[in-house]
Design a protein around this motif. Structure first.
Motif, PDB file in Angstrom:
ATOM      1  N   LYS A 292      -9.153   5.074  -7.801  1.00 22.57           N
ATOM      2  CA  LYS A 292     -10.022   4.235  -7.137  1.00 22.57           C
ATOM      3  C   LYS A 292      -9.063   2.843  -5.786  1.00 22.57           C
ATOM      4  O   LYS A 292      -8.325   2.274  -6.036  1.00 22.57           O
ATOM      5  CB  LYS A 292     -11.086   3.657  -7.351  1.00 22.57           C
ATOM      6  N   LEU A 293      -9.838   2.973  -4.377  1.00 19.44           N
ATOM      7  CA  LEU A 293      -8.747   1.750  -3.602  1.00 19.44           C
ATOM      8  C   LEU A 293     -10.071   1.359  -2.989  1.00 19.44           C
ATOM      9  O   LEU A 293     -10.875   1.601  -2.880  1.00 19.44           O
ATOM     10  CB  LEU A 293      -7.214   2.451  -2.381  1.00 19.44           C
ATOM     11  N   VAL A 294      -9.361   0.463  -2.497  1.00 17.91           N
ATOM     12  CA  VAL A 294     -10.141  -0.600  -1.368  1.00 17.91           C
ATOM     13  C   VAL A 294      -9.536  -0.858  -0.033  1.00 17.91           C
ATOM     14  O   VAL A 294      -8.398  -1.186   0.002  1.00 17.91           O
ATOM     15  CB  VAL A 294     -10.420  -2.361  -2.099  1.00 17.91           C
ATOM     16  N   ARG A 295     -10.563  -0.108   1.142  1.00 14.61           N
ATOM     17  CA  ARG A 295      -9.708   0.038   2.141  1.00 14.61           C
ATOM     18  C   ARG A 295      -8.995  -1.431   2.385  1.00 14.61           C
ATOM     19  O   ARG A 295     -10.006  -2.391   2.335  1.00 14.61           O
ATOM     20  CB  ARG A 295     -10.913   0.432   3.309  1.00 14.61           C
ATOM     21  N   ASP A 296      -8.422  -1.237   3.366  1.00 19.60           N
ATOM     22  CA  ASP A 296      -7.888  -2.356   4.329  1.00 19.60           C
ATOM     23  C   ASP A 296      -7.628  -2.261   5.682  1.00 19.60           C
ATOM     24  O   ASP A 296      -7.200  -1.245   6.118  1.00 19.60           O
ATOM     25  CB  ASP A 296      -6.798  -2.783   3.566  1.00 19.60           C
ATOM     26  N   ASP A 297      -6.775  -3.028   6.518  1.00 19.94           N
ATOM     27  CA  ASP A 297      -7.128  -2.969   7.763  1.00 19.94           C
ATOM     28  C   ASP A 297      -5.906  -2.720   7.815  1.00 19.94           C
ATOM     29  O   ASP A 297      -5.033  -3.196   7.072  1.00 19.94           O
ATOM     30  CB  ASP A 297      -6.953  -4.500   8.559  1.00 19.94           C
ATOM     31  N   ILE A 298      -5.041  -1.487   8.455  1.00 19.29           N
ATOM     32  CA  ILE A 298      -3.470  -0.704   8.527  1.00 19.29           C
ATOM     33  C   ILE A 298      -3.216  -0.695   9.667  1.00 19.29           C
ATOM     34  O   ILE A 298      -4.167  -0.903  10.956  1.00 19.29           O
ATOM     35  CB  ILE A 298      -3.659   0.700   8.776  1.00 19.29           C
ATOM     36  N   ASN A 299      -2.282  -1.797  10.288  1.00 20.41           N
ATOM     37  CA  ASN A 299      -1.896  -2.436  11.522  1.00 20.41           C
ATOM     38  C   ASN A 299      -0.822  -1.427  12.325  1.00 20.41           C
ATOM     39  O   ASN A 299       0.223  -1.537  11.548  1.00 20.41           O
ATOM     40  CB  ASN A 299      -1.029  -3.709  11.183  1.00 20.41           C
ATOM     41  N   LEU A 300      -1.181  -0.594  12.784  1.00 24.64           N
ATOM     42  CA  LEU A 300      -0.471   0.605  13.450  1.00 24.64           C
ATOM     43  C   LEU A 300       0.582   0.179  14.081  1.00 24.64           C
ATOM     44  O   LEU A 300       2.006   0.619  14.384  1.00 24.64           O
ATOM     45  CB  LEU A 300      -1.609   1.684  14.275  1.00 24.64           C
ATOM     46  N   ALA A 301       0.942  -1.393  15.199  1.00 25.96           N
ATOM     47  CA  ALA A 301       1.531  -1.646  15.991  1.00 25.96           C
ATOM     48  C   ALA A 301       2.915  -1.412  14.636  1.00 25.96           C
ATOM     49  O   ALA A 301       3.764  -0.758  15.115  1.00 25.96           O
ATOM     50  CB  ALA A 301       1.493  -3.107  15.697  1.00 25.96           C
ATOM     51  N   GLU A 302       2.886  -2.063  13.651  1.00 20.77           N
ATOM     52  CA  GLU A 302       4.006  -1.327  12.438  1.00 20.77           C
ATOM     53  C   GLU A 302       4.698   0.212  12.668  1.00 20.77           C
ATOM     54  O   GLU A 302       5.910   0.627  12.669  1.00 20.77           O
ATOM     55  CB  GLU A 302       3.819  -1.384  11.295  1.00 20.77           C
ATOM     56  N   LEU A 303       3.754   0.784  13.417  1.00 21.73           N
ATOM     57  CA  LEU A 303       4.176   2.953  13.647  1.00 21.73           C
ATOM     58  C   LEU A 303       4.403   3.031  14.831  1.00 21.73           C
ATOM     59  O   LEU A 303       5.501   3.438  15.174  1.00 21.73           O
ATOM     60  CB  LEU A 303       3.286   3.961  12.822  1.00 21.73           C
TER      61      LEU A 303
END
Length: 663
Positions: free
Chosen positions: A342-353
């Motif tokens: 079980k994980l809690v969703r967080d903001d994923i910054n796509l700028a890093e990719l």
């Protein structure tokens, strides 16, 4: 009569402006032929080319309709597709009239015939694909080379010379060709899947993928599918970049241009049981849990089994609102045991990719290379940040902006990105269908980076990428480096939600409303941006350029913006004119080195791939290959050469041009 027509045109134009400006409604009604027919005049008015429903347009519409039914060009035989499209003028005019009156019965008949003939005929072939595994694998084996009649020398066949296993230029001429086309598609997918799955899983995933397109037609509801197929075909008949997105496609389109989303921080690839983890991003929920590693498979989200789902639907189930919990069932790579996490969703910054930076040491000094994948909202700010980060440890003496494979995005971001490297001035001009021209300028006179600059491109650099490359070329600000012209997309699209009041339909339309022009006055449409220094690369694929589209908007030119004669622009242009031939001369011997040639030698790449496949053949049937370590990837020879060209620029770059913005 003429006055009535003008009034109708004005009314349609005003209605189109309302479509562009009004906010979205809360819900959407069902697509119907009548509702679509009411939209047609407004869509024609909005489009750059002001087309009409004449014979030529209807013939293109029917061709696009067939392509919507069979995008892989494997279900219709060539003569069957031509029978749908090649109708007489009277028949096409009647079909246009019926379409404008909301009568879509002719399109329903085409789909019914497709289901009864092509889909029914091919069902046994698709059902029996498991029994053709040996035939599929055989297509990957090296074929013996032919002997020429004259001297007995070995001669590679046309297919042997090309790295692609499958050609989609035309439809199969007969049933035997159609069967071979399908098996080749399976073989191409099998080869790709074997790089990260076991052989048995790779074959299973390949068959799942090719069956997906065929299976979607089983039980299709014609009253829902035909209007959607017509609207998609109608839009694309105007030009290749005018499209209709249904709600699901619209969500994916928007996601490609987002800077962030809420998720768990993994990159995934399709596999038969759901999705295999290709990479775990640092600092996000998956990595922080310590329980997900590369090669693991996500097989359930909550109580839903993911087996057989397309990868876009798997992604949709994993993503969600920030702060919400998602339960994943993971099949571990090591030990093949399953775990529930079980994980809690967080903001994923796509700028890093999507915006990556690295440095190369050259004889001329330290060169930074920043690669940009897409022009999402805020990308020019992220590029500015990367430049500043690379400058921290040691000041950059030169820089490469890598726009290879960048298909574009927001026009405003192209203006912002080009503005990082020039003073204030025009970046791009837009002309609408009525001939009105407006310019978008960089208002900031400061430059974030003012030193020697190379822009690295290839044939898949398109749209916003071409604006940046073309503008910096027109200004004399950058040396453009690449193996061929860029894609050649010089049109601007506006996205309009159909859920606005008084329309209230599902999805959005993306419609070509303007053609854009570089500061020097030329459009990049069809012609693209040509490199100043051409370096070897992968073989050019002309069929994948904009000019290969028969209904593409044509090249055009307008007067350049007067500000192009500014003193600084003249200084850049003069420096470039004086030194480009010298840069070419220095680059050529470097690209003649064997190491560089090997990077793009098709035969050697095939040999390397064969050796890798032989190594993997020693694995047990259900044993997957070890995921490749990204840090051990082979060198990017084009990026290295681009950095070397910047290194050649550094010694002769005038200090007065090396203006840096205040930080």
């Amino acid at each position: 009569m003429r006055r009535s027509r003008v009034l109708l045109q004005r009314a349609a134009f005003l209605f189109a402006l309302v479509m562009l400006a009004m906010p979205a409604a809360q819900s959407a009604e069902k697509l119907t032929p009548e509702r679509i027919a009411n939209l047609i005049p407004q869509i024609f008015t909005l489009h750059l080319s002001k087309k009409e429903m004449n014979e030529a347009f209807m013939r293109q519409l029917l061709k696009e309709f067939v392509n919507q039914l069979d995008p892989a060009k494997s279900l219709f035989l060539k003569d069957e597709a031509e029978a749908v499209c090649n109708k007489g003028g009277d028949e096409l005019r009647k079909l246009a009239e019926r379409s404008l009156n909301g009568d879509f019965s002719a399109y329903t008949d085409i789909v019914k015939s497709f289901l009864d003939k092509q889909i029914a005929r091919d069902t046994p072939l698709y059902d029996g694909l498991e029994n053709r595994a040996a035939d599929i694998k055989a297509l990957l084996e090296d074929k013996p080379k032919e002997k020429t009649a004259a001297n007995g020398d070995e001669k590679a066949s046309k297919e042997d010379e090309d790295e692609d296993i499958i050609k989609l230029a035309d439809r199969p001429a007969n049933l035997a060709e159609r069967e071979t086309r399908l098996l080749k598609t399976c073989a191409a997918l099998f080869r790709l899947n074997k790089s990260y799955l076991s052989e048995s899983e790779a074959m299973k995933q390949s068959l799942l993928t090719v069956r997906e397109e065929h299976k979607k037609w089983m039980g299709v509801k014609l009253d829902e599918e035909v209007p959607k197929l017509f609207l998609k075909s109608f839009m694309t008949a105007m030009d290749p970049h005018t499209v209709y997105f249904d709600p699901e496609e619209d969500e994916e389109f928007v996601a490609r241009l987002e800077r962030s989303f809420a998720g768990i921080g993994v990159q995934i690839r399709p596999c038969p049981l759901g999705a295999q983890v290709e990479d775990v991003m640092k600092g996000y929920p998956a990595e922080k849990s310590g329980r997900i590693t590369r090669g693991d498979q996500i097989v359930r989200v909550g109580d839903e089994v993911l087996a057989g789902l397309p990868i876009n639907k798997v992604v949709r189930r994993i993503k969600g609102k920030k702060g919400t919990e998602v339960a994943l069932t993971i099949l571990k790579r090591e030990g093949k045991a399953t775990e529930m996490i079980k994980l809690v969703r967080d903001d994923i910054n796509l700028a890093e990719l999507r915006v990556k930076g690295k440095t190369y040491d050259t004889p001329g000094g330290l060169v930074g290379v920043i690669s940009v994948q897409t022009f999402y909202q805020g990308v020019h700010k992220d590029v500015k940040t990367r430049i500043e980060e690379l400058n921290k440890e040691k000041p950059l003496a030169g820089m490469v902006l890598d726009l290879r494979e960048n298909h574009g995005g927001y026009l405003e971001e192209a203006v912002g990105l080009a503005g990082l490297f020039i003073g204030s001035g025009p970046v791009v001009g837009e002309r609408d269908g009525r001939g009105n021209i407006s310019w978008k300028d960089d208002p900031d006179s400061n430059m974030v980076y003012g030193g020697p600059l190379v822009v690295l491109v290839n044939q898949f650099s398109a749209s916003a990428s071409e604006i940046v490359a073309g503008t910096l070329k027109d200004y004399g600000r950058a040396v453009i480096v690449g193996s061929s012209q860029t894609f050649g997309k010089g049109t601007v699209q506006r996205v309009i939600p159909l859920s606005i009041p008084h329309i209230n339909l599902p999805g959005e339309i993306k419609i070509t409303t303007h053609q854009y022009y570089l500061a020097g006055g030329a459009s990049v449409q069809i012609k693209g941006v040509e490199p100043d220094v051409q370096i070897p690369g992968m073989k050019l694929m002309p069929d994948l350029l904009e000019k290969a589209n028969e209904n593409a908007v044509q090249f055009d030119r307008i007067k350049p913006k007067p500000e192009m004669s500014a003193e600084q622009v003249q200084a850049w242009t003069e420096w470039k004119a004086k030194h480009v031939s010298e840069l070419r001369d220095k680059s050529e011997p470097r690209t003649e080195r064997q190491e560089y040639k090997d990077a793009f030698d098709i035969k050697k790449l095939k040999a390397k791939r064969l050796a890798l496949e032989q190594k993997k053949a020693s694995l047990k049937p259900d044993e997957a290959p070890t995921p490749e370590d990204p840090k051990k990837d082979e060198p990017d020879m084009q990026a290295l050469e681009a950095a070397a060209i910047v290194g050649d620029m550094i010694p002769g770059w005038p200090k007065q041009l090396n203006t840096q913005a205040a930080k």
